[in-house]
Design a protein around this motif. Structure first.
Motif, PDB file in Angstrom:
ATOM      1  N   THR A  60      13.917 -78.298 -93.531  1.00  0.00           N
ATOM      2  CA  THR A  60      12.705 -78.710 -94.248  1.00  0.00           C
ATOM      3  C   THR A  60      11.592 -79.084 -93.281  1.00  0.00           C
ATOM      4  O   THR A  60      10.430 -78.711 -93.475  1.00  0.00           O
ATOM      5  CB  THR A  60      13.023 -79.894 -95.177  1.00  0.00           C
ATOM      6  OG1 THR A  60      14.028 -79.501 -96.113  1.00  0.00           O
ATOM      7  CG2 THR A  60      11.786 -80.340 -95.929  1.00  0.00           C
ATOM      8  N   GLU A  61      11.942 -79.830 -92.217  1.00  0.00           N
ATOM      9  CA  GLU A  61      10.937 -80.238 -91.237  1.00  0.00           C
ATOM     10  C   GLU A  61      10.369 -79.029 -90.499  1.00  0.00           C
ATOM     11  O   GLU A  61       9.153 -78.944 -90.269  1.00  0.00           O
ATOM     12  CB  GLU A  61      11.550 -81.221 -90.237  1.00  0.00           C
ATOM     13  CG  GLU A  61      11.912 -82.574 -90.833  1.00  0.00           C
ATOM     14  CD  GLU A  61      10.694 -83.288 -91.413  1.00  0.00           C
ATOM     15  OE1 GLU A  61       9.602 -83.180 -90.804  1.00  0.00           O
ATOM     16  OE2 GLU A  61      10.826 -83.939 -92.465  1.00  0.00           O
ATOM     17  N   VAL A  62      11.241 -78.101 -90.126  1.00  0.00           N
ATOM     18  CA  VAL A  62      10.779 -76.907 -89.418  1.00  0.00           C
ATOM     19  C   VAL A  62       9.844 -76.094 -90.291  1.00  0.00           C
ATOM     20  O   VAL A  62       8.783 -75.609 -89.840  1.00  0.00           O
ATOM     21  CB  VAL A  62      11.987 -76.050 -88.967  1.00  0.00           C
ATOM     22  CG1 VAL A  62      11.522 -74.679 -88.495  1.00  0.00           C
ATOM     23  CG2 VAL A  62      12.747 -76.752 -87.854  1.00  0.00           C
ATOM     24  N   ILE A  63      10.203 -75.926 -91.566  1.00  0.00           N
ATOM     25  CA  ILE A  63       9.385 -75.120 -92.470  1.00  0.00           C
ATOM     26  C   ILE A  63       8.042 -75.797 -92.752  1.00  0.00           C
ATOM     27  O   ILE A  63       6.994 -75.135 -92.782  1.00  0.00           O
ATOM     28  CB  ILE A  63      10.158 -74.839 -93.774  1.00  0.00           C
ATOM     29  CG1 ILE A  63      11.331 -73.900 -93.479  1.00  0.00           C
ATOM     30  CG2 ILE A  63       9.251 -74.225 -94.835  1.00  0.00           C
ATOM     31  CD1 ILE A  63      12.217 -73.625 -94.660  1.00  0.00           C
ATOM     32  N   ASN A  64       8.061 -77.108 -92.925  1.00  0.00           N
ATOM     33  CA  ASN A  64       6.797 -77.823 -93.149  1.00  0.00           C
ATOM     34  C   ASN A  64       5.872 -77.713 -91.933  1.00  0.00           C
ATOM     35  O   ASN A  64       4.659 -77.499 -92.070  1.00  0.00           O
ATOM     36  CB  ASN A  64       7.075 -79.284 -93.469  1.00  0.00           C
ATOM     37  CG  ASN A  64       7.641 -79.469 -94.863  1.00  0.00           C
ATOM     38  OD1 ASN A  64       7.433 -78.631 -95.744  1.00  0.00           O
ATOM     39  ND2 ASN A  64       8.363 -80.556 -95.079  1.00  0.00           N
ATOM     40  N   PHE A  65       6.452 -77.847 -90.729  1.00  0.00           N
ATOM     41  CA  PHE A  65       5.650 -77.699 -89.511  1.00  0.00           C
ATOM     42  C   PHE A  65       5.103 -76.280 -89.403  1.00  0.00           C
ATOM     43  O   PHE A  65       3.925 -76.067 -89.068  1.00  0.00           O
ATOM     44  CB  PHE A  65       6.498 -78.033 -88.281  1.00  0.00           C
ATOM     45  CG  PHE A  65       5.829 -77.710 -86.982  1.00  0.00           C
ATOM     46  CD1 PHE A  65       4.865 -78.557 -86.460  1.00  0.00           C
ATOM     47  CD2 PHE A  65       6.143 -76.548 -86.281  1.00  0.00           C
ATOM     48  CE1 PHE A  65       4.227 -78.258 -85.255  1.00  0.00           C
ATOM     49  CE2 PHE A  65       5.518 -76.237 -85.096  1.00  0.00           C
ATOM     50  CZ  PHE A  65       4.558 -77.097 -84.574  1.00  0.00           C
ATOM     51  N   GLY A  66       5.960 -75.291 -89.674  1.00  0.00           N
ATOM     52  CA  GLY A  66       5.527 -73.903 -89.588  1.00  0.00           C
ATOM     53  C   GLY A  66       4.419 -73.571 -90.570  1.00  0.00           C
ATOM     54  O   GLY A  66       3.464 -72.865 -90.229  1.00  0.00           O
ATOM     55  N   ARG A  67       4.526 -74.088 -91.775  1.00  0.00           N
ATOM     56  CA  ARG A  67       3.490 -73.844 -92.785  1.00  0.00           C
ATOM     57  C   ARG A  67       2.152 -74.393 -92.332  1.00  0.00           C
ATOM     58  O   ARG A  67       1.114 -73.734 -92.456  1.00  0.00           O
ATOM     59  CB  ARG A  67       3.883 -74.473 -94.117  1.00  0.00           C
ATOM     60  CG  ARG A  67       4.995 -73.743 -94.854  1.00  0.00           C
ATOM     61  CD  ARG A  67       5.329 -74.426 -96.169  1.00  0.00           C
ATOM     62  NE  ARG A  67       4.176 -74.480 -97.059  1.00  0.00           N
ATOM     63  CZ  ARG A  67       3.503 -75.590 -97.355  1.00  0.00           C
ATOM     64  NH1 ARG A  67       3.869 -76.757 -96.849  1.00  0.00           N
ATOM     65  NH2 ARG A  67       2.485 -75.544 -98.181  1.00  0.00           N
ATOM     66  N   MET A  68       2.147 -75.609 -91.795  1.00  0.00           N
ATOM     67  CA  MET A  68       0.894 -76.215 -91.359  1.00  0.00           C
ATOM     68  C   MET A  68       0.312 -75.469 -90.160  1.00  0.00           C
ATOM     69  O   MET A  68      -0.910 -75.340 -90.018  1.00  0.00           O
ATOM     70  CB  MET A  68       1.115 -77.688 -91.021  1.00  0.00           C
ATOM     71  CG  MET A  68       1.517 -78.542 -92.218  1.00  0.00           C
ATOM     72  SD  MET A  68       0.421 -78.311 -93.660  1.00  0.00           S
ATOM     73  CE  MET A  68      -1.161 -78.815 -92.980  1.00  0.00           C
ATOM     74  N   MET A  69       1.176 -74.974 -89.281  1.00  0.00           N
ATOM     75  CA  MET A  69       0.698 -74.204 -88.134  1.00  0.00           C
ATOM     76  C   MET A  69       0.054 -72.895 -88.581  1.00  0.00           C
ATOM     77  O   MET A  69      -1.000 -72.503 -88.068  1.00  0.00           O
ATOM     78  CB  MET A  69       1.857 -73.930 -87.178  1.00  0.00           C
ATOM     79  CG  MET A  69       1.448 -73.276 -85.855  1.00  0.00           C
ATOM     80  SD  MET A  69       1.374 -71.482 -85.954  1.00  0.00           S
ATOM     81  CE  MET A  69       3.112 -71.083 -86.123  1.00  0.00           C
ATOM     82  N   VAL A  70       0.680 -72.239 -89.552  1.00  0.00           N
ATOM     83  CA  VAL A  70       0.120 -70.991 -90.071  1.00  0.00           C
ATOM     84  C   VAL A  70      -1.243 -71.234 -90.712  1.00  0.00           C
ATOM     85  O   VAL A  70      -2.209 -70.496 -90.466  1.00  0.00           O
ATOM     86  CB  VAL A  70       1.089 -70.355 -91.087  1.00  0.00           C
ATOM     87  CG1 VAL A  70       0.424 -69.190 -91.813  1.00  0.00           C
ATOM     88  CG2 VAL A  70       2.358 -69.885 -90.388  1.00  0.00           C
ATOM     89  N   ILE A  71      -1.340 -72.281 -91.513  1.00  0.00           N
ATOM     90  CA  ILE A  71      -2.609 -72.587 -92.184  1.00  0.00           C
ATOM     91  C   ILE A  71      -3.689 -72.954 -91.176  1.00  0.00           C
ATOM     92  O   ILE A  71      -4.839 -72.498 -91.264  1.00  0.00           O
ATOM     93  CB  ILE A  71      -2.403 -73.721 -93.212  1.00  0.00           C
ATOM     94  CG1 ILE A  71      -1.491 -73.249 -94.349  1.00  0.00           C
ATOM     95  CG2 ILE A  71      -3.740 -74.184 -93.775  1.00  0.00           C
ATOM     96  CD1 ILE A  71      -1.075 -74.348 -95.301  1.00  0.00           C
ATOM     97  N   SER A  72      -3.348 -73.766 -90.182  1.00  0.00           N
ATOM     98  CA  SER A  72      -4.339 -74.185 -89.183  1.00  0.00           C
ATOM     99  C   SER A  72      -4.817 -73.008 -88.348  1.00  0.00           C
ATOM    100  O   SER A  72      -6.020 -72.862 -88.079  1.00  0.00           O
ATOM    101  CB  SER A  72      -3.740 -75.266 -88.271  1.00  0.00           C
ATOM    102  OG  SER A  72      -3.430 -76.422 -89.005  1.00  0.00           O
ATOM    103  N   ALA A  73      -3.891 -72.146 -87.912  1.00  0.00           N
ATOM    104  CA  ALA A  73      -4.275 -71.013 -87.073  1.00  0.00           C
ATOM    105  C   ALA A  73      -5.169 -70.038 -87.830  1.00  0.00           C
ATOM    106  O   ALA A  73      -6.145 -69.514 -87.272  1.00  0.00           O
ATOM    107  CB  ALA A  73      -3.032 -70.295 -86.552  1.00  0.00           C
TER     108      ALA A  73
END
Length: 235
Positions: A135-148
């Motif tokens: 869950t933590e990895v996916i939440n971090f990945g989602r935010m990274m995708v949105i920010s980039a």
């Protein structure tokens, strides 16, 4: 009296695309591929996901399709940049040309980073077994995708539009309404890029409009470049 042959324009070699038409075709292909990629990511990665693991499992194929399409969109965009620059001829402005090319490459790099983040999310869903860690990895990945894709890529796209519109304004290669529209859209993206993830579709739509106009004005732009070449030979 000059003979008719002196006034006739040399025909392009067989199979050779003129620069405006090549730019238009590359731009259309880029707009379609990037637009499809962004839509797939947007509809499969909503703003609020309660069960991240289930979300990735049920929408796995759409995300994979997006990661496959993005490299081809990038190739089309690089081609678009190259042929648009070639169309400037001797009208190049070194300052704005540097900003134009640099912002275009940075935009593409940020979109590659965002798409790579999506690919990483798909992989992590199978490789990370602990539910809490997943869950933590996916939440971090989602935010990274949105920010980039929004905070960085969209703002680089806005700089790309401003620099290209300025070159058009100085060279008069494109109509003033397109220059004004480009400035307006670019400023909007600079200020409001994080308001909605659907704003990422604005840039490919703009490229599609530019490509259509390039295709429609291909003959006129070719004549302007030809007149410039003749003037340089006479000088």
């Amino acid at each position: 009296m000059p003979t008719p042959s002196q006034h006739s324009k040399p025909a392009p070699p067989p199979g050779q695309l003129s620069t405006p038409r090549a730019a238009a075709l590359a731009g259309v292909l880029f707009a379609v591929l990037l637009g499809t990629t962004l839509v797939l990511i947007r509809i499969t990665m909503p703003d609020h996901v309660e069960d991240s693991a289930q979300w990735l499992q049920t929408r796995h194929s759409a995300l994979i399709t997006a990661t496959v399409l993005m490299p081809f969109a990038g190739i089309s965009f690089l081609w678009f940049i190259g042929v648009v620059r070639d169309g400037f001829g001797d009208h190049e402005d070194r300052f704005f040309l540097s900003v134009f090319m640099g912002s275009g490459v940075l935009f593409l790099a940020m979109m590659f980073v965002a798409t790579a983040g999506v690919a990483g999310l798909v992989t992590s869903n199978d490789s990370v077994t602990d539910p809490a860690a997943r869950t933590e990895v996916i939440n971090f990945g989602r935010m990274m995708v949105i920010s980039a894709s929004q905070t960085y890529a969209l703002r680089m796209a806005a700089v790309f539009m401003i620099s290209l519109a300025t070159i058009w304004l100085k060279t008069r290669l494109m109509p003033r309404w397109l220059v004004a529209l480009s400035y307006l859209v670019a400023v909007t993206l600079l200020i409001s890029s994080e308001l909605s993830r659907w704003l990422t579709l604005v840039f490919p739509v703009w490229v599609l409009v530019v490509s259509g106009l390039l295709l429609a004005r291909a003959g006129l732009i070719g004549e302007q470049r030809g007149e410039g070449d003749r003037s340089r030979r006479l000088a």
